[in-house]
Design an enzyme around this catalytic site. Structure first.
Site, PDB file in Angstrom:
ATOM      1  N   SER A 183     -14.384  40.821   6.669  1.00  0.00           N
ATOM      2  CA  SER A 183     -13.584  41.345   7.799  1.00  0.00           C
ATOM      3  C   SER A 183     -12.985  42.686   7.268  1.00  0.00           C
ATOM      4  O   SER A 183     -11.999  43.346   7.957  1.00  0.00           O
ATOM      5  CB  SER A 183     -12.631  40.576   8.292  1.00  0.00           C
TER       6      SER A 183
ATOM      7  N   THR B 167      -8.043  40.925   9.382  1.00  0.00           N
ATOM      8  CA  THR B 167      -7.388  41.997   8.866  1.00  0.00           C
ATOM      9  C   THR B 167      -6.430  41.793   7.770  1.00  0.00           C
ATOM     10  O   THR B 167      -5.798  40.815   7.736  1.00  0.00           O
ATOM     11  CB  THR B 167      -6.477  42.819  10.037  1.00  0.00           C
TER      12      THR B 167
ATOM     13  N   THR C  88      -9.120  46.974   8.091  1.00  0.00           N
ATOM     14  CA  THR C  88     -10.114  46.107   8.604  1.00  0.00           C
ATOM     15  C   THR C  88     -11.498  46.763   9.162  1.00  0.00           C
ATOM     16  O   THR C  88     -11.451  48.038   9.414  1.00  0.00           O
ATOM     17  CB  THR C  88      -9.462  45.377   9.802  1.00  0.00           C
TER      18      THR C  88
ATOM     19  N   ARG D 243     -15.511  50.955  19.563  1.00  0.00           N
ATOM     20  CA  ARG D 243     -14.425  50.054  19.653  1.00  0.00           C
ATOM     21  C   ARG D 243     -13.229  50.231  18.479  1.00  0.00           C
ATOM     22  O   ARG D 243     -13.774  50.065  17.401  1.00  0.00           O
ATOM     23  CB  ARG D 243     -14.643  48.572  19.851  1.00  0.00           C
TER      24      ARG D 243
ATOM     25  N   ASP E 141      -6.190  47.090  17.030  1.00  0.00           N
ATOM     26  CA  ASP E 141      -4.660  47.634  16.779  1.00  0.00           C
ATOM     27  C   ASP E 141      -4.474  48.077  15.341  1.00  0.00           C
ATOM     28  O   ASP E 141      -3.530  48.629  15.137  1.00  0.00           O
ATOM     29  CB  ASP E 141      -4.133  46.177  16.826  1.00  0.00           C
TER      30      ASP E 141
ATOM     31  N   THR F 241      -2.534  40.490  12.971  1.00  0.00           N
ATOM     32  CA  THR F 241      -3.818  40.195  12.568  1.00  0.00           C
ATOM     33  C   THR F 241      -4.125  39.353  14.069  1.00  0.00           C
ATOM     34  O   THR F 241      -3.485  38.723  14.814  1.00  0.00           O
ATOM     35  CB  THR F 241      -3.892  39.198  11.324  1.00  0.00           C
ATOM     36  N   GLY F 242      -5.617  39.385  13.941  1.00  0.00           N
ATOM     37  CA  GLY F 242      -6.255  38.802  15.318  1.00  0.00           C
ATOM     38  C   GLY F 242      -6.717  39.551  16.487  1.00  0.00           C
ATOM     39  O   GLY F 242      -7.025  40.892  15.832  1.00  0.00           O
TER      40      GLY F 242
END
Ligand code: GLY
Length: 331
Positions: free
Chosen positions: A89, A191, A209, A219, A222, A242-243
């Site tokens: 990731s 991330t 990330t 794309r 954040d 993160t997420g």
């Protein structure tokens, strides 16, 4: 008696309860915990997202312990994860987009407020270092895609293939079904965001990330968006997210956490309130993961996420610990 602290604490709890229709309050046991009373600022210190953050913290610590700057520490720290091919990731080995291209996002922020970022950068193992050069060597804050690559190559970075055999095979498998579904805690990795405080008490942050696996071409999440994926304010503290980036961006999450700390919330309370805001604006929040880490000027830390499974690493003095973050949705 309602003290300012209690009032602020209750407000955070109220927001979470309201966002969840008032049903989940009892499950938020972590919210009743008070941040520890700190008489002397804890420094130096490094906090990073996820358990792999311990490796990043250990590298950052070499610089912090020797009296180096928080900025150098966060860059060196996250570079370790960018170079780790096993991590799918971040950096080399990161999951590609739908078309099989590994496109990387990163940002960095200095104690004086300067910041730099790269979005959708291909072929460069260390986007965080390119982001730092954007900050230090250009009049701009953000470079994207081909422009970011041209700049990186002009600065002497080497063009490399970032799609490892492991990531290519996983992508080939994914293509057979081609479902476009953000997954919670994709392989429990995401991330890396890091905030460090150096011996002088200065604060810097970095975030890097490969973004959402099998995303649409172009794309951007954040992570390279200053204020969303990461933010520091040298008077207050720093935060990283993160997420699912699309959800973090809706509330400018990391800036929100720092501003809440400025208003008197502890790092833990600020992370909880930021998650509450995400939940309020994201109807399908039970299907996604978002987590925040935070540290204030005193070196107090906090973390909170929507779902279970989020952990983070904190390094100070002789400890380099992985801690399980508390979370909102109890199944
Ligand atoms: N938080 C990483 C991303 O959504 O790209």
């Amino acid at each position: 008696m309602v003290t300012r602290r209690n009032f602020l604490h209750r407000s955070a709890i109220g927001s979470v309860a309201a966002a969840m229709g008032g049903t989940a309050l009892a499950s938020c046991s972590e919210m009743t915990k008070e941040a520890p009373v700190v008489s002397k600022p804890v420094r130096p210190l490094a906090i990073s997202t996820w358990d792999f953050g311990t490796k990043a913290n250990a590298e950052a610590w070499k610089i912090l312990e020797a009296g180096g700057s928080a900025l150098d520490a966060v860059e060196a720290g996250v570079m370790v994860i960018e170079a780790d091919e096993a991590n799918t990731s971040v950096g080399i080995g990161g999951a590609p987009d739908r078309d099989g291209r590994v496109t990387l996002d990163a940002c960095i922020m200095a104690p004086d407020g300067h910041c730099g970022s790269v979005c959708a950068l291909e072929h460069i193992v260390h986007p965080i270092s390119v982001a730092r050069m954007v900050m230090e060597k250009t009049p701009h804050a953000i470079l994207v895609a081909d422009g970011a690559l041209e700049f990186a190559l002009a600065q002497g970075f080497k063009k490399e293939n970032l799609l490892t055999e492991k990531s290519r095979l996983a992508w080939e498998k994914w293509k057979k079904t081609s479902k476009y579904e953000p997954k919670i805690n994709v392989e429990v990795h995401d991330t890396i965001g890091m905030i460090a405080i150096d011996q002088k008490g200065d604060i810097a942050g970095a975030c890097t990330t490969s973004g959402l696996a099998y995303k649409m071409r172009g794309r951007v999440g954040d992570s390279p968006i200053i204020g969303a994926g990461m933010y520091v304010d040298n008077e207050v503290g720093g935060a990283a997210a993160t997420g699912l980036g699309e959800a973090v961006i809706r509330v400018v999450g990391s800036f929100l956490v720092v501003e809440l700390m400025r208003q008197g919330r502890s790092p833990q309370e600020a992370c909880e309130e930021a998650v509450a805001r995400v939940v309020k604006k994201y109807a399908d929040y039970k299907d996604i993961q978002v987590g925040f880490i935070a540290v204030n000027k005193l070196g107090q830390t906090g973390a909170f996420s929507i779902q279970s499974g989020f952990n983070y690493a904190v390094k100070s003095n002789d400890k380099n610990e992985v801690k399980d973050g508390s979370y909102l949705v109890k199944q």
